[in-house]
Every structure is written in C-alpha cells, then in structure tokens.
Write a protein that holds these residues in place. Structure first.
Motif, mmCIF file in Angstrom:
data_model
loop_
_atom_site.group_PDB
_atom_site.id
_atom_site.type_symbol
_atom_site.label_atom_id
_atom_site.label_comp_id
_atom_site.label_asym_id
_atom_site.label_seq_id
_atom_site.Cartn_x
_atom_site.Cartn_y
_atom_site.Cartn_z
ATOM 1 N N SER A 64 0.842 -1.201 0.000
ATOM 2 C CA SER A 64 0.000 0.000 0.000
ATOM 3 C C SER A 64 0.874 1.247 0.000
ATOM 4 C CB SER A 64 -0.879 0.028 1.255
ATOM 5 O OG SER A 64 -1.516 1.289 1.386
ATOM 6 N N ILE A 65 0.308 2.346 -0.535
ATOM 7 C CA ILE A 65 0.983 3.622 -0.359
ATOM 8 C C ILE A 65 0.673 4.136 1.048
ATOM 9 C CG2 ILE A 65 1.095 4.231 -2.798
ATOM 10 C CD1 ILE A 65 -1.392 6.013 -2.339
ATOM 11 N N GLY A 66 1.329 5.213 1.441
ATOM 12 C CA GLY A 66 1.101 5.783 2.771
ATOM 13 C C GLY A 66 2.389 5.967 3.558
ATOM 14 N N GLY A 67 3.331 5.037 3.340
ATOM 15 C CA GLY A 67 4.654 5.186 3.962
ATOM 16 C C GLY A 67 4.606 5.189 5.487
ATOM 17 N N HIS A 68 5.625 5.784 6.090
ATOM 18 C CA HIS A 68 5.698 5.810 7.551
ATOM 19 C C HIS A 68 4.533 6.568 8.167
ATOM 20 C CE1 HIS A 68 10.037 4.626 7.179
ATOM 21 N NE2 HIS A 68 9.650 3.904 8.199
ATOM 22 N N MET A 69 4.064 7.596 7.460
ATOM 23 C CA MET A 69 3.020 8.427 8.058
ATOM 24 C C MET A 69 1.772 7.606 8.370
ATOM 25 S SD MET A 69 1.493 12.029 6.698
ATOM 26 C CE MET A 69 0.172 12.823 7.614
ATOM 27 N N ALA A 70 1.515 6.558 7.565
ATOM 28 C CA ALA A 70 0.337 5.721 7.788
ATOM 29 C C ALA A 70 0.464 4.904 9.068
ATOM 30 C CB ALA A 70 0.135 4.801 6.595
ATOM 31 N N GLN A 71 1.688 4.796 9.608
ATOM 32 C CA GLN A 71 1.871 4.003 10.833
ATOM 33 C C GLN A 71 1.659 4.827 12.099
ATOM 34 O OE1 GLN A 71 5.870 2.737 9.149
ATOM 35 N NE2 GLN A 71 5.315 0.875 10.263
ATOM 36 N N PHE A 72 1.704 6.148 11.955
ATOM 37 C CA PHE A 72 1.654 7.004 13.150
ATOM 38 C C PHE A 72 0.234 7.151 13.671
ATOM 39 C CE2 PHE A 72 5.428 9.501 11.157
ATOM 40 C CZ PHE A 72 6.237 8.416 11.366
ATOM 41 N N ASP A 73 0.157 7.524 14.942
ATOM 42 C CA ASP A 73 -1.145 7.777 15.537
ATOM 43 C C ASP A 73 -1.480 9.257 15.433
ATOM 44 O OD1 ASP A 73 -3.499 7.277 16.978
ATOM 45 O OD2 ASP A 73 -2.531 7.928 18.828
ATOM 46 N N LYS A 74 -0.668 10.084 16.078
ATOM 47 C CA LYS A 74 -0.896 11.525 16.055
ATOM 48 C C LYS A 74 0.316 12.213 15.424
ATOM 49 C CE LYS A 74 -4.762 11.851 18.577
ATOM 50 N NZ LYS A 74 -5.255 10.490 18.347
ATOM 51 N N THR A 75 0.099 13.416 14.916
ATOM 52 C CA THR A 75 1.227 14.154 14.342
ATOM 53 C C THR A 75 1.489 15.408 15.176
ATOM 54 O OG1 THR A 75 -0.290 15.325 12.891
ATOM 55 C CG2 THR A 75 0.788 13.381 11.985
ATOM 56 N N PHE A 76 2.793 15.689 15.387
ATOM 57 C CA PHE A 76 3.114 16.901 16.154
ATOM 58 C C PHE A 76 3.081 18.114 15.232
ATOM 59 C CE2 PHE A 76 7.332 14.975 15.025
ATOM 60 C CZ PHE A 76 7.843 15.982 14.224
ATOM 61 N N PRO A 77 2.951 19.309 15.764
ATOM 62 C CA PRO A 77 2.661 19.678 17.155
ATOM 63 C C PRO A 77 1.165 19.841 17.389
ATOM 64 C CG PRO A 77 3.188 21.655 15.916
ATOM 65 C CD PRO A 77 3.164 20.522 14.926
ATOM 66 N N THR A 78 0.354 19.610 16.345
ATOM 67 C CA THR A 78 -1.070 19.905 16.467
ATOM 68 C C THR A 78 -1.859 18.715 16.964
ATOM 69 O OG1 THR A 78 -1.106 19.375 14.132
ATOM 70 C CG2 THR A 78 -1.143 21.700 14.707
ATOM 71 N N LEU A 79 -1.222 17.526 16.983
ATOM 72 C CA LEU A 79 -1.839 16.291 17.448
ATOM 73 C C LEU A 79 -3.032 15.872 16.601
ATOM 74 C CD1 LEU A 79 -1.609 16.820 21.309
ATOM 75 C CD2 LEU A 79 -0.173 15.368 19.871
ATOM 76 N N ASP A 80 -3.063 16.309 15.319
ATOM 77 C CA ASP A 80 -4.158 15.755 14.532
ATOM 78 C C ASP A 80 -3.829 14.319 14.147
ATOM 79 O OD1 ASP A 80 -3.735 18.344 11.978
ATOM 80 O OD2 ASP A 80 -2.281 17.155 13.094
ATOM 81 N N CYS A 81 -4.902 13.581 13.936
ATOM 82 C CA CYS A 81 -4.807 12.157 13.658
ATOM 83 C C CYS A 81 -4.122 11.959 12.309
ATOM 84 C CB CYS A 81 -6.225 11.605 13.680
ATOM 85 S SG CYS A 81 -6.445 10.117 12.737
#
Lengths: 199, 662, 333
Positions: free
Chosen positions: B181-198
């Motif tokens: 699948s596409i998506g890369g590492h970002m697809a593995q994360f839960d939240k993103t800094f610094p805004t904590l959006d999903c």
C-alpha cells in the motif's frame, strides 16, 4: 549576598592566557588523539561511571572546567584518582573522547604540580612503579606490605586472614621475580624519563 | 599555435572580499594585461561584483566595442555563474561557448591562507584559461523533446504529494511503491506533532485521491529494476511483483484475510509489535484495497495444502499461478521519494532493546498508541496488559553519536514530546524525558514543548548511559533502571521506570546506494542523496531529470517532506511545459576515418550511448545519450574519439598556460 | 597446531596461579603451542600511566619489540590477562595513531638497543583465540564431563571488550563470546546483566569503600540471578571478587558466598581433568558447592530448570546477530 562580580572572579572569571589553553595542553599531553575539544557536555561519561558517586566532579564537569581554564580546581579534583579505567565512558562517548586516557594525563599533571589532596593513590602508583623499576616485574607481597605499612596500618589486621590465605595457597610469592636483562630495561626507562609528548 | 590570436578579454572578480581578501586582484588584472598580451589578451579588467548587471554590461560593452572574440572570467565556481557570463556574451552576439569561467574563489581564495601564493595560483589558472579559450569553438546546444509523463518512486507522503501536484496539472504520473500500500511511515503514526491531529485522518484522503486519480497509474508491490535514457526521455523497467490476487476480480472484501489460518509477525507495518495474516492488506485504509499473499510464509506454497483463501473468495480472485510482471514505461522526469529506514535500536546494546522486554522503539510506541494497532491504543508493557506507572523517553538514539550516526535526525525531539503527551493522556504515568539539547525550531514546535512542560513531564538533561535490570538494591527490584548524569545537577542519577521508549533516529534506506546508482545520483558519506545545491536547489540532483523529495535527502518532518514533494513537482512541471530541453553540447564524437573498429569503448559507456555499426565496422555515439563524461575519449587507443570542449588542443594549451610561470 | 607468542603477565605466577595451571592443563586438548616471550617485563598495569607517560609506554613497548624479534611462524601475541592485553594493544594502537608518541617511545627503546614498528604483531586475548582460531566445535568435541545443571554467570570485566581497538569482540556491553564458550561446555549460562561491569580495579588498594560497593553489586547480581558460580577471564577481577569478598561482607554486614574461578578451570573439569590440577582449591571463596552440582566430590542435586514459557503478550524484537572476529555469525534461537 555577595555581588555578582565577586562570584565571577572566584570561579571561571578572568583567566591568565595559559589557563585558556588548558584544554589543549591536556589534549596534547594525552597518548593517542584524545578528541577532548569535541566534548558536547552530554554527560554520557558521568552517567556511565561506576564510581561517580565518590567523585567531587563528574568527568563531564571536569572537561567543562578545563575549557573554563580552572587549572587549580581541576588538578585538585579527586575525579581522576577515583576513575577505575573501566572504559564504559570511552566506548559510549558519542564524540569519541578518550576519557580514560585524559584521566591518566590529569593524574600525572597533578603529581607534577603536587596538587592532589589525598596522597594514597599517587603513592600506590609510585610504589608499584618502584617495584617494576627494580625487578621488571610486579611484586604483590612487597607492594602490599610497603603500601599498607605506610598508609593503612590499621587495615592490616583485618586483612591478615586474606593475606594469609593468599600466602598459604601460594597465590603470593615471598620473593620477587626479576627479569634477566634489567640493565636494558633501566636504560630504556631512564631515557624515556627525559622525553615528553608534544605534537 | 596559429599566428592570428583571437582577441581575448580577461575579467577578474573581487566577489566583495571573498576573493579580494586573499587574492591581489589588481595584480592579477595587470599581469594578465601585460604578460598575456602576446597570447591575445586585449583588455583586462577587475570589478567588485562581476555577476552584477553592471559587471555583465562591462563584458557586453567590450565585446561590442573592442570586438572581443573570447572571454575569460576569473570568479567563482562554474556551478554558480558559468551560465550568467555565457548568457551575457550571447547577448552581445558572441557564441556562449567562447566564454570560460575560472574558479579563483572555491579553488583559490577560500582554500588558501597565503596571499602571495593565492595570487600566483590565480595567475596560473587565468593563463591556462586564456591559452585554452583560443581553441574553443562555437557550439550549439542540442534540443530534445520532453516526454510529459513522470515517474515517482516511493508512495510515502512526499511521493504522494508530488504525484498529485503533477497529476492535477494534467500530466500523467506512474507512482511506484514497493510495499502493498501507499502511505509510507506516516500511515503508521497515531498523532502528528505539534497539532496532534490524527495522522490517518489527514493522510488517507490524499491516499484515496492518488489511488483514484485518472492521471495516476498506481503500481504498488512493485519495484524499479532498471533505468536508461536521459532527461526528457527515460526508459524504465518496473517489476510488478506477483500478488497472487487478480486485481480485476478482487473486490477487497477481506474474506481471504479472515479465513487465512496462518499468522506471522508483521515486521513492516506493525514494526514487529503485532501479527498479520499471510494474505493481508497492511491496514484498513490501504490503497489499493487488494491484498497481497506473502509467498515464503504461505502454507500452500510450502506444503502444497491449504488454499483456504481460494476456497472462500467469492469472486475467484486468488491466482496461485500469477507471476512477476515486467512493465516498460517512458517518462521525461523521475522523482525519487524513497524515504528512510529507522535506526536499528538493537545496535545500542547498553539500552537493552531486544534483551529487556519493556524497552520499546519509537515506532513500536506509535503502533501501540494507535487505536488500530496491536493493543487497540492501550499503552502497556510487553505483557500486553500492565499499564506503566513510570515511563522514560530517551532522545538521540543512534543520532548525534559517532559510534552510530553523526547527524541529528531532527524529528526525535518533537516526536519524544508527543510521546510524553500521549503517555500522560492515556495512562497518567510519571514521564521522564532524557535529552542532550532540545531542538524545537519550527512553527508552533516550541509552544508544544511549553505545553508538555506544563503537563508535568520531568526533563533530565543528559544522554542516558545505560538501561539495565541489574539492581543496586531492593528499591530497584523489578524495574528498569535508567542511569544518567543529570548534567544540570552535575550528579549521576539512577531512575527506576517500568517502560523505556527509545526515540530512534532516521537512516538512509539500506539500499539507497544501489538505487542511487541505478538512477545515476550519488550519496553523501552519511548515505543520503546529494542535492544539486543544499540551500538553493534542494530537490534536484546533479543528474538532469532526476529529482529527490522528502527524507531521501536527509531527515525531515511531515511539513518539510510535503513541501519538498510539491517543490519537486513544480520543477518537473516547469520542464514539461518547456516541451523541449536544451542539452549541453559537450559531447564525444568519433572520427570514423580513424576508428579501427576495436570496440574497446563499446562497453565502457555508462550512458549506453555507443553503438557499433557492423556494416561500416566503426563505432558511433548517440549525441542525445552522450553526457560528455570522457570515458571513451580516454579509452580509445586510436585517438579517434574527441570530446567537444575538451579537445587535445584545448587541454594541451591549458596545461601550457598553467605552467607558463613555472 | 595453533602457535602463539605467549605473554603470561605477572599475576599468572602469583595471584592468578589457578588460571596458569588450568591453561597448561587444557593446552594439549586445544592443540595450542605457546612460546613465551623471552624475558618479558611487567606491563605497568593501571599504575605507570598515572605517573609518567613516555616511560609507561616504553615499558609496554619493550615487550612488543621483544615479541616482534621473536616472531617465528606466528606474529600473534596471546595475553590471558586483561590488563596486559589492553596495555599491549593500546601501546601498539596509540604509537600508530599518534606518530609523535611512536617516535618518543622508539627513542627510549633505542637506549636498550630495541625498536618497535606499530602493527608488527597482533595482540589477542586467550578467549578470542579459543573462539576464533580453535573454535567452539573443537571445544565441544573435547567435553567428556558436561557441566549440565551448573548455573554460570559469565563475567568478562572491562578491559578486554573495551575499548577494543582492533574490533575483535562481538560487543562492548554484552559480548557473547564467554557465554558461548560456557554453553559449549554444557553449562547453563545466565543472562548476567553486569558481565562487563567493573570489579573496582586498583580501588581495593587505594579506595576500598569505592571498591567494596562495586564488588557487592556484582556478587549480589550474580546471586539474584541464581548463579552457582562466576567465571572470569581477568586476574584482577578474580582477585577482587574472590579475595575481597570477605571484606566486602564485613563492610556491608552481608553474607554473600559467590565463588569465582577462571573460565579455563571450568574448561579443564569439563575436559575430564582433575579439579585440583585445574586449580580448584586455590580460591578463597570455595567453589566446593558449585563443583558438587556437576557431581564432583559431592552428591548430585539438580536445581529444577524453569520450564520454557509460552510467549504471550506482544512479540519481542529478534536479537541482533552477533558477529565474531572470525566472521562467523551467531544467531540465538
């Protein structure tokens, strides 16, 4: 409260030019390439040290003091004498500073400047070296008796059991071993004592 | 040398004090005028900034008024201003290839410390160029059409962004991804800094768009095998690995995955912390939706029995006979967005990862805190049950350390702060952060640090020396001990915790070097791809038509990767819209009368530009493919090949000029 | 036959006599030929370096120069003592890394008619040559009395795996060599978390309280992990943990009894050699009970081995394959 200026001059305030190059002086006198100037003060050494609790300054703090030119304080520190040469800090240091070898350098500088506060450690080294310079080999019994009699006579009775065990199990020789060509070794060491490491 | 020397103008640049600080510019100017007069120099001038419009006008005026036939500019590296001065000459009516640039900055003033020596070396270099330029000939750049299709390698956020920008502009993109699948590492994360959006919420719309875009051909579970050609006209072979699932028939219903009896540890998507089936889609929102069958672990392929997936598939989409397919595509430009690997935390043996169960990596923690992950978003110890009461987060694992990687991985501080927040939020545990320097330089990053401080995370400034289960007494029993010097206190501390999270750094892809060689670009000593210019040209490379975006060129966070993806797309669109590209006329040519047909050069050409004409028994070079590297020129025993702009006459004259003062 | 230039070091003739005797006992089985360096001198331990740099390195370098002269079918110097090994390796390495040091040392050596060119000899430790030259398969083939049921804490100490100038060891912190050697003898090897921690070195002499704490931590950790015995490859470690364990107990009011012997002693008994000939009995903290566990001189009693638990919870990462200097890769199952 003391005015700020006083605090400054007591500590790392204005320094003599030779103190500002103290760090380089130490680096120069250390065997190998010490990378001392590369220290980033991360504390890996102070964190790794098994005997840090007994040191007056952590190795990291000592390196900061070298940078600040605090010659007197560094040479009086007990830190190099507490170093057990376990090399944990050396292999973990992210900047490859040869910390253990710098400690050896600081010890010999303190001996030369007669700045150490406890004479036990340098005298032990000196006694050991004396045996080696006489026989070419170390002589544990001679070392132990001479050193303990001078420095820790009170520790001797407590140690007797152990010493006796070592003797009866023939783990300590009663007489020293001596190498054959002692003259050669003496000539080498006498010459070596006239030489100093510079770049 | 011919009696009739062409009229040559020499221009020496001060570059402010960059050159003039170490080179006696006036001395070089006067020397060129006086000594090189016999070699054709009719005018020699110096100027504070030759590259300024006034400086350029000076040259143009001389060409027109004095009838200069050749120009030598002694200034910075040709990388920077060769084009500037050649264009200036062209404006004044002189063929641009009759102008030579001599680098007396990068190769002289910046690297020398003795002004006299630097001045003498500058004179020698100017003299070499003056002698050489007399033999320069008028050249015309080669124009070739640009194929408007683009290849994007890597379907992480940078690659997706680049593909979408180009596709939205109306041009076709092949997006190749080696995972299912596409998506890369970002697809593995839960939240993103610094805004904590999903992470999934902001990423999946882009994934869907890329998967359904009419201008994007999505090739997942695929790898580029070979590349030939040149800017505007690349030919690429792509291996589409067998999925054992017929994409025409598969509806993505997931019944095969459900029925597959075999589970294996998922080392890729779940970072080794969870399991997947042998036939699987890595995650619910995977694009495309078709599963992949992991052949080495499949019971049917191993024992010839099972076929559960085939039995239950309602559309007969399982195809055990499927084979790898090889596709050939033609593209004009290629963007490499190949991403990064994580540093292998097992290498830092003093942190105990792999030996002490409750030491986790940052990616393991990402999966653990993700609601779709192996624990359903629960923060637990390795037993899968116990909630930690104390957690230690260690920065710079494998980064900023000469024993591992020298560089700062740039994302770990922020990632660690995010973990501290998530641990607090989900468990209320006491959290320690161990850092060397806190690096939070981007928009709203330091504010996030403030927020985590406010939440009560305990910060300790010191690089952790070791994580151990060897206790110093009963008070430490059953805990992991983090031993560290608290450098702000100046004392060693031993902090007992239940869980340790290692904020591991980024590394170049393990195969970055081979992939780079395939595309003709090079890696730095750290292994990252090298940009054409680290500041001014960060998404192109020294090879025309090959661009880089995202972490392929070094550690980056999500905003920077997205920006690079878009930037690379803009550079590609610029090329496509020009419709054709000018190729440097620096080419090798064969004098067929001299060619003995020995074919020594035939296999040496790195660009496959040489072919052998059997009927004439001579070698010929395709000028569009030739990159002017000179390999064949040096190899030809008959001296039949010469490089335009690097003829024997030019080289010998330059050497003669260089040695004149010796 | 593997041949080595042998640098025994001073302790082999004194406090580490058990090491020397057991080495001599297993030497024939291991087909090792040891040619002692003629008239070697003390390496200076950790003391001479504190006093005066050039004499300290000259003292070490005399041995290297003598070894280089004596090269005869081998250029490998084997040292069984950690401090000797480190000093020899360090002098060789630093003389090359810092040419100024090399020049000064050679100036001094010249006064004794000697010269040493850094890199002329290879310096290796006994465990390294057993693992990488002789090989674990050969060791296994010589075992006639497997150490089944004996729980061994492998203790390497500091100065062999660190700083490891020549990169001969699998790891600085948790090297696997000594574990694998003990496993080859059939022993049950515990994952000893302090296997490369410090024994206190010369602090037993000059700052005993610092040393007692380090000794206590090691002995306590071995006991906590359920070890019957510790094995070491370093005379200083053996001396500190064995001879000073009593004093440590007195200092803390504890009652540890953790025997520590040289790895060669366990190799010898596994090879069927009589414990006395293997140097047992020379230790001050008696290894009698440990020997009894393998049926020597005492009735056999087996500690129950905990049954392997089924994995539950989250999977663990796979261990990183360890690479030996010989290039052999060991993956633990």
């Amino acid at each position: 409260m003391a005015p700020a200026e006083t605090v400054l001059t007591q500590g790392a305030g204005l320094k003599k030019p030779e103190d500002l190059t103290l760090l380089h002086e130490v680096a120069e006198a250390t065997a190998g390439v010490s990378h001392l100037e590369m220290c980033i003060q991360c504390g890996t050494c102070g964190g790794s040290c098994p005997s840090a609790a007994d040191m007056d300054h952590t190795p990291r703090a000592l390196f900061a003091m070298l940078r600040a030119g605090m010659r007197e304080e560094v040479l009086r520190s007990n830190t190099p004498w507490i170093c057990v040469s376990c090399y944990h800090c050396v292999v973990r240091c992210p900047q490859e500073v040869h910390i253990a070898d710098v400690m050896y350098t600081l010890k010999s500088m303190a001996i030369k400047a007669k700045k150490y506060t406890d004479s036990k450690p340098p005298d032990f080294s000196q006694t050991f070296v004396g045996m080696v310079e006489t026989f070419g080999r170390s002589f544990e019994l001679g070392l132990a008796t001479r050193f303990y009699l001078t420095h820790q006579p009170l520790r001797l009775p407590g140690m007797a059991g152990m010493g006796l065990g070592m003797l009866t199990k023939k783990r300590m020789n009663l007489t020293p071993n001596r190498i054959k060509n002692m003259d050669q070794l003496t000539a080498i060491l006498e010459k070596a004592k006239t030489l100093e490491l510079t770049s | 040398m011919s009696e009739q020397k062409p009229k040559i103008g020499v221009y020496v640049c001060h570059c402010g004090s960059n050159i003039a600080g170490m080179v006696d510019v006036e001395n070089v100017r006067d020397w060129a005028q006086e000594t090189l007069g016999k070699d054709g120099v009719v005018v020699s001038r110096d100027y504070k900034f030759m590259c300024s419009s006034l400086g350029q006008e000076l040259i143009e005026k001389d060409i027109k008024e004095l009838g200069l036939e050749r120009v030598v500019v002694a200034a910075c590296s040709p990388h920077l201003h060769e084009k500037t001065f050649r264009t200036a000459s062209e404006r004044a009516g002189l063929n641009p290839y009759l102008t030579e640039l001599v680098s007396i900055r990068e190769q002289v003033s910046w690297v020398h410390t003795d002004k006299d020596v630097a001045t003498e070396k500058s004179k020698a270099l100017v003299s070499g160029a003056v002698h050489r330029v007399a033999y320069n000939t008028e050249l015309q750049p080669l124009k070739v059409p640009i194929n408007p299709n683009t290849l994007v390698v890597g379907g992480g956020i940078a690659g997706i962004q680049a593909a979408l920008e180009i596709a939205n502009a109306g041009f076709h993109v092949y997006l190749v991804e080696r995972e299912p699948s596409i998506g890369g590492h970002m697809a593995q994360f839960d939240k993103t800094f610094p805004t904590l959006d999903c992470s999934a919420c902001i990423l999946t719309p882009r994934m869907v768009e890329a998967g359904t875009h009419p201008n994007i051909t999505l090739l997942t579970w695929s790898e580029v095998m070979s590349v030939s050609g040149y800017v505007g006209n690349f030919n690429v072979t792509i291996k589409k690995k067998a999925r054992y699932v017929n994409e025409e028939l598969c509806t993505g219903c997931g019944i095969c995955v459900e029925k597959c009896p075999q589970k294996v540890i998922d080392d890729v998507y779940e970072a080794g912390l969870g399991y997947r089936k042998v036939i699987y889609t890595p995650f619910a929102q995977a694009v495309p939706k078709y599963p992949v069958l992991d052949r080495p672990n499949c019971t049917f392929f191993k024992n010839g029995k099972c076929k559960a997936c085939e039995k239950f598939c309602p559309t007969n989409a399982i195809d055990f006979t499927q084979e790898d397919q090889y596709l050939n595509v033609e593209v004009g430009n290629i963007i490499l967005a190949t991403g990064y690997d994580l540093f292998d935390a097992r290498r830092v043996t003093n942190y105990g990862y792999g030996r002490l169960p409750n030491v986790f990596t940052s990616l393991e923690f990402e999966r653990m805190s993700n609601a779709a992950g192996p624990t359903g978003g629960e923060i637990t110890l390795r037993d899968g049950k116990t909630k930690p009461e104390t957690v230690g987060i260690i920065h710079c694992v494998g980064s900023r350390d000469k024993n591992f990687n020298n560089y700062c991985s740039s994302i770990c501080c922020m990632q660690s702060l995010k973990f501290a927040h998530l641990v607090k939020e989900r468990t209320g545990a006491t959290v320690y952060e161990f850092y060397i320097d806190m690096r939070t330089p981007m928009k709203a990053y330091d504010e996030f640090y403030q927020r985590v401080l406010e939440e009560g995370t305990l910060f300790v400034r010191g690089k952790v020396a070791e994580v151990t289960n060897a206790t110093h007494g009963p008070h430490e029993k059953g805990k992991l001990i983090i031993q560290v010097e608290d450098t702000l206190v100046g004392k060693q501390r031993r902090i007992p915790v239940d869980m340790v999270i290692l904020s591991v750094g980024m590394e170049p892809r393990h195969d970055a070097k081979q992939v780079g060689q395939m595309f003709g670009i090079s890696c730095s000593s750290d292994g990252w791809y090298i940009e054409r210019h680290p500041k001014l040209d960060p998404v192109t490379t020294m090879t025309e038509g090959i661009l880089i975006a995202g972490c392929a060129s070094g550690p980056k966070d999500i905003p920077a990767s997205v920006a690079q993806g878009a930037a690379a797309a803009a550079r590609v669109l610029d090329k496509i819209l020009q419709k054709e590209v000018e190729l440097e006329p620096i080419r090798a040519t064969v004098d067929e009368a001299k060619c003995s047909g020995c074919r020594i050069c035939n296999n040496l050409c790195p660009f496959n530009a040489i072919s052998f004409l059997d009927d004439l028994a001579v070698t010929r070079i395709n000028p569009a493919l030739c990159q002017g590297c000179g390999t064949c020129v040096a190899a030809c025993p008959a001296g039949a090949i010469s490089g335009t702009g690097f003829s024997n006459e030019q080289i010998f004259a330059q050497i003669e000029g260089l040695l004149m003062g010796v | 036959m593997n041949k080595y230039l042998f640098y025994p070091g001073c302790s082999m003739e004194g406090s580490a006599r058990a090491y020397y005797e057991s080495l001599k006992a297993i030497q024939p089985a291991l087909t090792m030929e040891l040619e002692e360096i003629e008239d070697w001198n003390c390496c200076g331990a950790t003391e001479y370096l504190s006093i005066n740099l050039i004499p300290a390195y000259s003292l070490i370098a005399r041995n290297l120069a003598l070894a280089a002269q004596q090269k005869n079918g081998t250029d490998t110097v084997m040292a069984p003592c950690s401090a000797c090994y480190l000093n020899l390796e360090k002098a060789d390495y630093y003389m090359a890394e810092r040419p100024a040091l090399g020049e000064k040392v050679n100036e001094a050596l010249a006064a004794g008619g000697l010269h040493y060119e850094p890199g002329s000899v290879q310096i290796r430790h006994l465990v390294d040559v057993i693992i990488n030259d002789i090989g674990l398969e050969t060791v296994k083939s010589k075992v006639v009395r497997p150490l089944t049921g004996l729980r061994v804490a492998p203790y390497l100490g500091c100065m062999v795996p660190r700083p490891d100038f020549a990169k001969r060891w699998s790891d600085h912190e948790h090297p696997s060599e000594l574990d694998d050697l003990m496993k080859a003898l059939g022993a049950e090897v515990i994952d000893f978390p302090m296997k490369t921690s410090c024994c206190g070195g010369h602090m037993t002499q000059i700052g005993p309280e610092t040393a007692y704490e380090l000794i206590r931590r090691l002995v306590a950790a071995a006991e906590e992990q359920g070890a019957d015995i510790m094995v070491t490859m370093c005379p200083m470690c053996q001396m500190n943990l064995d001879a000073y364990q009593g004093e440590t107990n007195r200092h803390f009011g504890t009652n540890y009894h953790m025997p520590i012997v040289f790895f060669t002693q366990l190799m010898a008994v596994a090879f069927g050699i009589d414990p006395k000939q293997a140097g047992f009995g020379l230790e001050l903290v008696s290894a009698k009970d440990a020997l009894a566990r393998i049926g020597l001189k005492a009735p056999e009693e087996q500690k129950p081995t905990p049954a392997r638990k089924k994995p539950e919870g989250l999977p663990m990462p796979k261990p990183l394959p360890k690479k030996y200097a010989s290039g052999q890769t060991v993956v633990e199952e």
